[in-house]
Design a protein around this motif. Structure first.
Motif, PDB file in Angstrom:
ATOM      1  N   PHE A 201      14.312   6.122  37.504  1.00  0.00           N
ATOM      2  CA  PHE A 201      13.386   6.126  38.874  1.00  0.00           C
ATOM      3  C   PHE A 201      14.446   5.815  40.133  1.00  0.00           C
ATOM      4  O   PHE A 201      13.751   5.871  41.269  1.00  0.00           O
ATOM      5  CB  PHE A 201      12.685   4.792  38.719  1.00  0.00           C
ATOM      6  CG  PHE A 201      11.858   4.806  37.472  1.00  0.00           C
ATOM      7  CD1 PHE A 201      10.906   5.690  37.246  1.00  0.00           C
ATOM      8  CD2 PHE A 201      12.107   3.955  36.269  1.00  0.00           C
ATOM      9  CE1 PHE A 201      10.144   5.612  36.099  1.00  0.00           C
ATOM     10  CE2 PHE A 201      11.518   3.949  35.114  1.00  0.00           C
ATOM     11  CZ  PHE A 201      10.504   4.857  34.889  1.00  0.00           C
ATOM     12  N   THR A 202      15.709   5.505  39.752  1.00  0.00           N
ATOM     13  CA  THR A 202      16.541   5.488  40.927  1.00  0.00           C
ATOM     14  C   THR A 202      17.531   6.776  41.424  1.00  0.00           C
ATOM     15  O   THR A 202      17.837   7.004  42.563  1.00  0.00           O
ATOM     16  CB  THR A 202      17.404   4.286  40.797  1.00  0.00           C
ATOM     17  OG1 THR A 202      18.139   4.270  39.433  1.00  0.00           O
ATOM     18  CG2 THR A 202      16.472   2.976  40.913  1.00  0.00           C
ATOM     19  N   LEU A 203      18.278   7.098  40.167  1.00  0.00           N
ATOM     20  CA  LEU A 203      19.230   7.973  40.599  1.00  0.00           C
ATOM     21  C   LEU A 203      18.881   9.421  40.784  1.00  0.00           C
ATOM     22  O   LEU A 203      19.420  10.076  41.697  1.00  0.00           O
ATOM     23  CB  LEU A 203      20.207   8.023  39.199  1.00  0.00           C
ATOM     24  CG  LEU A 203      20.985   6.833  39.154  1.00  0.00           C
ATOM     25  CD1 LEU A 203      22.029   7.271  37.710  1.00  0.00           C
ATOM     26  CD2 LEU A 203      21.926   6.664  40.152  1.00  0.00           C
ATOM     27  N   PRO A 204      17.864  10.013  40.250  1.00  0.00           N
ATOM     28  CA  PRO A 204      17.500  11.398  40.662  1.00  0.00           C
ATOM     29  C   PRO A 204      16.963  11.660  42.037  1.00  0.00           C
ATOM     30  O   PRO A 204      17.631  12.530  42.413  1.00  0.00           O
ATOM     31  CB  PRO A 204      16.053  11.737  39.739  1.00  0.00           C
ATOM     32  CG  PRO A 204      16.370  10.944  38.390  1.00  0.00           C
ATOM     33  CD  PRO A 204      16.952   9.603  38.940  1.00  0.00           C
ATOM     34  N   ALA A 205      16.587  10.735  42.543  1.00  0.00           N
ATOM     35  CA  ALA A 205      16.155  10.853  43.984  1.00  0.00           C
ATOM     36  C   ALA A 205      17.569  10.528  44.933  1.00  0.00           C
ATOM     37  O   ALA A 205      17.712  11.281  46.001  1.00  0.00           O
ATOM     38  CB  ALA A 205      15.262   9.654  44.585  1.00  0.00           C
TER      39      ALA A 205
ATOM     40  N   TYR B 190       8.143  13.922  40.740  1.00  0.00           N
ATOM     41  CA  TYR B 190       7.411  12.931  40.702  1.00  0.00           C
ATOM     42  C   TYR B 190       7.794  11.791  41.533  1.00  0.00           C
ATOM     43  O   TYR B 190       9.140  11.838  42.451  1.00  0.00           O
ATOM     44  CB  TYR B 190       7.615  12.246  39.241  1.00  0.00           C
ATOM     45  CG  TYR B 190       8.975  12.072  38.878  1.00  0.00           C
ATOM     46  CD1 TYR B 190       9.403  10.434  39.194  1.00  0.00           C
ATOM     47  CD2 TYR B 190       9.811  12.791  38.019  1.00  0.00           C
ATOM     48  CE1 TYR B 190      10.722  10.390  38.732  1.00  0.00           C
ATOM     49  CE2 TYR B 190      11.091  12.613  37.589  1.00  0.00           C
ATOM     50  CZ  TYR B 190      11.703  11.179  37.980  1.00  0.00           C
ATOM     51  OH  TYR B 190      12.739  10.910  37.712  1.00  0.00           O
ATOM     52  N   ASP B 191       7.014  10.846  41.969  1.00  0.00           N
ATOM     53  CA  ASP B 191       7.396   9.879  42.941  1.00  0.00           C
ATOM     54  C   ASP B 191       7.448   8.681  42.073  1.00  0.00           C
ATOM     55  O   ASP B 191       6.356   8.091  41.494  1.00  0.00           O
ATOM     56  CB  ASP B 191       6.078   9.718  44.066  1.00  0.00           C
ATOM     57  CG  ASP B 191       6.271   8.672  45.107  1.00  0.00           C
ATOM     58  OD1 ASP B 191       6.909   7.532  44.655  1.00  0.00           O
ATOM     59  OD2 ASP B 191       5.836   8.613  46.284  1.00  0.00           O
ATOM     60  N   ALA B 192       8.583   8.055  41.899  1.00  0.00           N
ATOM     61  CA  ALA B 192       8.873   7.102  41.073  1.00  0.00           C
ATOM     62  C   ALA B 192       8.136   5.734  41.530  1.00  0.00           C
ATOM     63  O   ALA B 192       7.653   4.849  40.450  1.00  0.00           O
ATOM     64  CB  ALA B 192      10.454   6.421  41.016  1.00  0.00           C
TER      65      ALA B 192
ATOM     66  N   ILE C 108      13.019  15.622  33.158  1.00  0.00           N
ATOM     67  CA  ILE C 108      12.045  16.447  32.322  1.00  0.00           C
ATOM     68  C   ILE C 108      10.937  15.494  31.762  1.00  0.00           C
ATOM     69  O   ILE C 108       9.804  15.737  31.946  1.00  0.00           O
ATOM     70  CB  ILE C 108      12.864  17.257  31.219  1.00  0.00           C
ATOM     71  CG1 ILE C 108      13.778  18.446  32.255  1.00  0.00           C
ATOM     72  CG2 ILE C 108      11.866  17.909  30.373  1.00  0.00           C
ATOM     73  CD1 ILE C 108      14.432  19.107  31.183  1.00  0.00           C
ATOM     74  N   ALA C 109      11.463  14.350  31.108  1.00  0.00           N
ATOM     75  CA  ALA C 109      10.634  13.433  30.506  1.00  0.00           C
ATOM     76  C   ALA C 109       9.699  12.787  31.361  1.00  0.00           C
ATOM     77  O   ALA C 109       8.481  12.742  31.199  1.00  0.00           O
ATOM     78  CB  ALA C 109      11.359  12.602  29.461  1.00  0.00           C
ATOM     79  N   ALA C 110      10.406  12.508  32.597  1.00  0.00           N
ATOM     80  CA  ALA C 110       9.564  11.758  33.621  1.00  0.00           C
ATOM     81  C   ALA C 110       8.571  12.449  34.330  1.00  0.00           C
ATOM     82  O   ALA C 110       7.504  11.904  34.493  1.00  0.00           O
ATOM     83  CB  ALA C 110      10.552  11.221  34.624  1.00  0.00           C
ATOM     84  N   LYS C 111       8.860  13.706  34.523  1.00  0.00           N
ATOM     85  CA  LYS C 111       7.703  14.502  34.803  1.00  0.00           C
ATOM     86  C   LYS C 111       6.597  14.801  33.953  1.00  0.00           C
ATOM     87  O   LYS C 111       5.404  14.615  34.528  1.00  0.00           O
ATOM     88  CB  LYS C 111       8.423  15.864  35.531  1.00  0.00           C
ATOM     89  CG  LYS C 111       7.389  16.937  35.876  1.00  0.00           C
ATOM     90  CD  LYS C 111       8.387  18.468  35.850  1.00  0.00           C
ATOM     91  CE  LYS C 111       7.270  19.564  36.219  1.00  0.00           C
ATOM     92  NZ  LYS C 111       8.054  20.816  36.185  1.00  0.00           N
ATOM     93  N   GLU C 112       6.995  15.030  32.689  1.00  0.00           N
ATOM     94  CA  GLU C 112       5.803  14.998  31.680  1.00  0.00           C
ATOM     95  C   GLU C 112       4.807  13.751  31.887  1.00  0.00           C
ATOM     96  O   GLU C 112       3.606  14.021  31.752  1.00  0.00           O
ATOM     97  CB  GLU C 112       6.402  15.233  30.535  1.00  0.00           C
ATOM     98  CG  GLU C 112       5.424  15.402  29.180  1.00  0.00           C
ATOM     99  CD  GLU C 112       6.025  15.806  27.897  1.00  0.00           C
ATOM    100  OE1 GLU C 112       5.178  15.407  26.963  1.00  0.00           O
ATOM    101  OE2 GLU C 112       7.023  16.287  27.798  1.00  0.00           O
TER     102      GLU C 112
ATOM    103  N   GLU D 126       3.726   2.704  36.077  1.00  0.00           N
ATOM    104  CA  GLU D 126       3.481   1.535  36.380  1.00  0.00           C
ATOM    105  C   GLU D 126       4.306   0.637  35.527  1.00  0.00           C
ATOM    106  O   GLU D 126       4.130   1.051  33.955  1.00  0.00           O
ATOM    107  CB  GLU D 126       1.673   1.190  35.934  1.00  0.00           C
ATOM    108  CG  GLU D 126       1.412  -0.276  36.075  1.00  0.00           C
ATOM    109  CD  GLU D 126       1.476  -0.795  37.413  1.00  0.00           C
ATOM    110  OE1 GLU D 126       1.876  -2.186  37.624  1.00  0.00           O
ATOM    111  OE2 GLU D 126       1.218   0.063  38.386  1.00  0.00           O
ATOM    112  N   PRO D 127       5.276  -0.150  35.842  1.00  0.00           N
ATOM    113  CA  PRO D 127       5.979  -0.697  34.739  1.00  0.00           C
ATOM    114  C   PRO D 127       5.278  -1.952  33.554  1.00  0.00           C
ATOM    115  O   PRO D 127       4.461  -2.536  34.174  1.00  0.00           O
ATOM    116  CB  PRO D 127       6.972  -1.526  35.665  1.00  0.00           C
ATOM    117  CG  PRO D 127       6.435  -1.804  37.105  1.00  0.00           C
ATOM    118  CD  PRO D 127       5.383  -0.654  37.182  1.00  0.00           C
ATOM    119  N   LEU D 128       5.514  -1.823  32.552  1.00  0.00           N
ATOM    120  CA  LEU D 128       4.905  -2.747  31.625  1.00  0.00           C
ATOM    121  C   LEU D 128       5.811  -3.978  31.087  1.00  0.00           C
ATOM    122  O   LEU D 128       5.355  -4.902  30.731  1.00  0.00           O
ATOM    123  CB  LEU D 128       4.568  -1.809  30.396  1.00  0.00           C
ATOM    124  CG  LEU D 128       3.740  -0.752  30.637  1.00  0.00           C
ATOM    125  CD1 LEU D 128       3.167   0.100  29.124  1.00  0.00           C
ATOM    126  CD2 LEU D 128       2.175  -1.423  31.294  1.00  0.00           C
ATOM    127  N   GLY D 129       7.157  -3.637  31.012  1.00  0.00           N
ATOM    128  CA  GLY D 129       8.095  -4.652  30.542  1.00  0.00           C
ATOM    129  C   GLY D 129       9.340  -4.350  30.238  1.00  0.00           C
ATOM    130  O   GLY D 129       9.705  -3.018  30.121  1.00  0.00           O
TER     131      GLY D 129
END
Length: 174
Positions: A99-103, A111-113, A76-80, A118-121
């Motif tokens: 980014f790994t488990l839902p798929a 969403y497309d992980a 839910i949060a990742a989609k937002e 974009e990873p920041l850290g």
């Protein structure tokens, strides 16, 4: 003298014209930031997000609003976040499991992980532990697997789409 005056005049015109043609420079951030947390308030992730948010406020001089969006195994949060404007004002504070488990455990993910984030850290690391009560006859993983194969286990706690779900559905345990 005319050549020097002309050179100075052209130099000044160039400076004035160059400045007027330069694009406006803005300082980031111009407004508050949202830090989206895919877990409920009060948990470890929320507490760490609030500490990070406070530090960002201090360093950037703008408010950082913590937005808890639990549910759906973090989707839910990742989609937002994936659907927010890509302007740097919406940040996602989550574990790599978003980014790994839902798929891996869901038919479709909104969403497309690899493309939408974009990873920041890295903020920290966690350790997962497999524990039981002191008097349990299961004393190691091998005896747990044997017990799971022989009998229905009395209680397994899991959240669909979370790391516990992946462990629960591991081959030989289900």
């Amino acid at each position: 003298m005319k050549r020097t005056a002309l050179t100075i005049f052209l130099g000044l015109v160039g400076l004035m014209g160059g400045n007027s043609l330069a694009p406006a420079q803005t300082v980031y951030p111009e407004k508050s930031l949202q830090l989206i947390v895919p877990f409920p308030p009060g948990g470890a992730s929320d507490v760490v997000a609030r500490i990070i948010g406070g530090e960002l406020e201090t360093r950037l001089g703008k408010p950082v609003i913590i937005m808890n969006r639990p549910g759906g195994g973090t989707t839910i949060a990742a989609k937002e976040v994936a659907r927010s404007a890509p302007d740097g004002y919406t940040l996602f504070f989550s574990s790599n499991s978003s980014f790994t488990l839902p798929a891996a455990v869901k038919e479709s993910v909104p969403y497309d992980a690899a493309k939408d984030f974009e990873p920041l850290g890295q903020v920290g690391k966690i350790t997962l532990a497999l524990v039981t009560y002191k008097d349990n006859p299961v004393k190691d993983v091998a005896s747990l697997v044997a017990e799971a194969k022989a009998n229905v286990l009395p209680h397994i706690s899991m959240l669909p789409g979370a790391i516990s779900c992946l462990i629960y559905f591991a081959p030989g345990l289900s």
